[in-house]
Scaffold this motif. Structure first.
Motif, short mmCIF file in Angstrom:
data_model
loop_
_atom_site.label_atom_id
_atom_site.label_comp_id
_atom_site.label_asym_id
_atom_site.label_seq_id
_atom_site.Cartn_x
_atom_site.Cartn_y
_atom_site.Cartn_z
N CYS A 120 0.83 -1.21 0.00
CA CYS A 120 0.00 0.00 0.00
C CYS A 120 0.86 1.26 0.00
O CYS A 120 0.50 2.27 -0.63
CB CYS A 120 -0.95 0.00 1.20
SG CYS A 120 -2.30 -1.21 1.06
N ASN B 273 -3.58 8.10 0.29
CA ASN B 273 -3.81 6.98 -0.61
C ASN B 273 -4.60 7.43 -1.83
O ASN B 273 -5.34 8.41 -1.78
CB ASN B 273 -4.60 5.88 0.12
CG ASN B 273 -3.78 5.23 1.21
OD1 ASN B 273 -2.74 4.65 0.96
ND2 ASN B 273 -4.27 5.32 2.46
N PRO C 61 -7.55 7.95 -4.00
CA PRO C 61 -8.97 7.90 -3.58
C PRO C 61 -9.77 6.89 -4.39
O PRO C 61 -9.57 6.72 -5.60
CB PRO C 61 -9.44 9.33 -3.85
CG PRO C 61 -8.52 9.86 -4.90
CD PRO C 61 -7.20 9.21 -4.65
N GLY C 62 -10.66 6.20 -3.69
CA GLY C 62 -11.56 5.27 -4.36
C GLY C 62 -10.88 4.10 -5.03
O GLY C 62 -11.42 3.53 -5.98
N HIS C 63 -9.72 3.72 -4.52
CA HIS C 63 -8.98 2.60 -5.11
C HIS C 63 -9.44 1.30 -4.44
O HIS C 63 -9.15 1.06 -3.28
CB HIS C 63 -7.48 2.80 -4.92
CG HIS C 63 -6.62 1.93 -5.78
ND1 HIS C 63 -6.58 0.57 -5.63
CD2 HIS C 63 -5.79 2.23 -6.81
CE1 HIS C 63 -5.74 0.06 -6.52
NE2 HIS C 63 -5.25 1.03 -7.26
N ARG C 64 -10.13 0.45 -5.18
CA ARG C 64 -10.76 -0.73 -4.58
C ARG C 64 -9.74 -1.69 -3.97
O ARG C 64 -9.97 -2.24 -2.89
CB ARG C 64 -11.60 -1.46 -5.64
CG ARG C 64 -12.82 -0.68 -6.10
CD ARG C 64 -13.61 -1.46 -7.15
NE ARG C 64 -14.09 -2.72 -6.62
CZ ARG C 64 -14.76 -3.62 -7.35
NH1 ARG C 64 -15.01 -3.37 -8.63
NH2 ARG C 64 -15.18 -4.74 -6.80
N ASP D 119 -8.24 -0.16 -0.80
CA ASP D 119 -9.25 -0.16 0.26
C ASP D 119 -9.46 -1.56 0.82
O ASP D 119 -9.59 -1.75 2.04
CB ASP D 119 -10.58 0.39 -0.28
CG ASP D 119 -10.51 1.88 -0.60
OD1 ASP D 119 -9.55 2.54 -0.14
OD2 ASP D 119 -11.41 2.38 -1.32
N TRP D 120 -9.49 -2.57 -0.06
CA TRP D 120 -9.69 -3.95 0.40
C TRP D 120 -8.50 -4.41 1.25
O TRP D 120 -8.70 -4.99 2.33
CB TRP D 120 -9.87 -4.88 -0.79
CG TRP D 120 -10.17 -6.29 -0.37
CD1 TRP D 120 -11.38 -6.80 -0.01
CD2 TRP D 120 -9.23 -7.36 -0.24
NE1 TRP D 120 -11.26 -8.14 0.33
CE2 TRP D 120 -9.95 -8.51 0.20
CE3 TRP D 120 -7.86 -7.47 -0.45
CZ2 TRP D 120 -9.33 -9.74 0.43
CZ3 TRP D 120 -7.23 -8.70 -0.22
CH2 TRP D 120 -7.97 -9.82 0.21
N ARG E 89 -6.36 -2.58 2.90
CA ARG E 89 -6.32 -1.85 4.17
C ARG E 89 -7.39 -2.37 5.12
O ARG E 89 -7.22 -2.33 6.34
CB ARG E 89 -6.46 -0.34 3.93
CG ARG E 89 -5.23 0.27 3.28
CD ARG E 89 -5.02 1.72 3.65
NE ARG E 89 -3.66 2.15 3.35
CZ ARG E 89 -2.63 2.01 4.15
NH1 ARG E 89 -2.80 1.43 5.32
NH2 ARG E 89 -1.43 2.43 3.82
N GLY E 90 -8.49 -2.85 4.58
CA GLY E 90 -9.50 -3.47 5.43
C GLY E 90 -8.97 -4.74 6.08
O GLY E 90 -9.32 -5.06 7.22
#
Length: 253
Positions: free
Chosen positions: A88, A131, A133-136, A139-140, A142-143
């Motif tokens: 990331c 990061n 923005p709106g990068h799937r 985001d996944w 980092r989740g």
């Protein structure tokens, strides 16, 4: 358990688990995909920082897989978490090169080490990384950091509760307590291998973006990644069918 028993159990688990389809058809091919990723890069096109971070992630894959194969999937979580952070960060730097300066935070990190040497509590350090923005994928991934932290990386109630505690009635009101040092459930091992493969495929997709889609431009790379994806879906389906049929959970030792 003595160290001799501990090491013998590790080796016994390794001999069994590395023969599982999840290891043979997912983990080993993902490692090969890392090798192929490096092969796709022309020497004059390699950004040293991205190259270093990619190798850190491959090392983490090997280490995490080795721990799972020894029957210790919870111990692999911190290694995988670190790889997610590295990937990331690489993508964040690609998005905004100022992120590297924010992450390094030389002065703040130096102040923390000086505080330790003086017996003081260091000031908290949490660099603000911008990061994309709106990068799937980011985001996944980092989740997944939060999931790994709560379940296995930190000493949380979730981690404590999922340990395999055993009690035994010793008679006379005495109760014996023991802890399984290795994961006995084959299904849990399989899930850990599936998760590790999935995370690393997403990590490689991020590095593909860092290297301007060099990986996806190689037909061999695309074919191998697609095969891993298909094999993973088939293994997930097979595992679900076994569960529906009520098959035995299996044992790693």
């Amino acid at each position: 358990m003595s160290f001799n028993d501990y090491f013998a159990a590790q080796q016994g688990n390794l001999d069994q688990i590395r023969r599982l389809q999840h290891f043979v058809h997912l983990i080993e091919p993902v490692s090969s995909l890392y090798d192929l990723s490096i092969d796709t890069l022309a020497p004059d096109k390699i950004t040293p920082l991205y190259g270093k971070l990619l190798l850190v992630c491959h090392k983490a894959l090997m280490s995490a897989a080795a721990l799972i194969a020894r029957g210790q999937p919870d111990d692999s979580a911190s290694v995988t978490r670190r790889a997610i952070e590295a990937a990331c960060l690489a993508r964040a730097i690609k998005h905004d090169k100022a992120n590297l300066t924010r992450w390094l935070s030389y002065e703040k990190r130096l102040a923390r080490w000086e505080a330790r040497e003086q017996g003081k509590k260091p000031q908290p350090l949490s660099p603000t990384i911008a990061n994309p923005p709106g990068h799937r994928t980011v985001d996944w991934l980092r989740g997944q950091l939060g999931v790994l932290s709560d379940v296995a990386v930190h000493f949380t109630p979730e981690f404590f509760d999922q340990q395999d505690w055993r009690t035994e009635d010793k008679g006379g009101g005495m109760v014996g307590l023991s802890l399984q040092y290795f994961e006995p459930s084959q299904r849990t091992i399989e899930r850990a291998l599936l998760a590790l493969a999935s995370v690393n495929l997403q990590i490689l997709d991020l590095f593909n973006e860092c290297f301007d889609n060099a990986f996806h431009g190689d037909a061999r790379w695309r074919a191998l990644r697609e095969k891993i994806q298909r094999d993973g879906q088939a293994l997930v389906k097979a595992t679900s069918l076994r569960k529906e049929k009520g098959d035995a959970d299996g044992s790693t030792r």
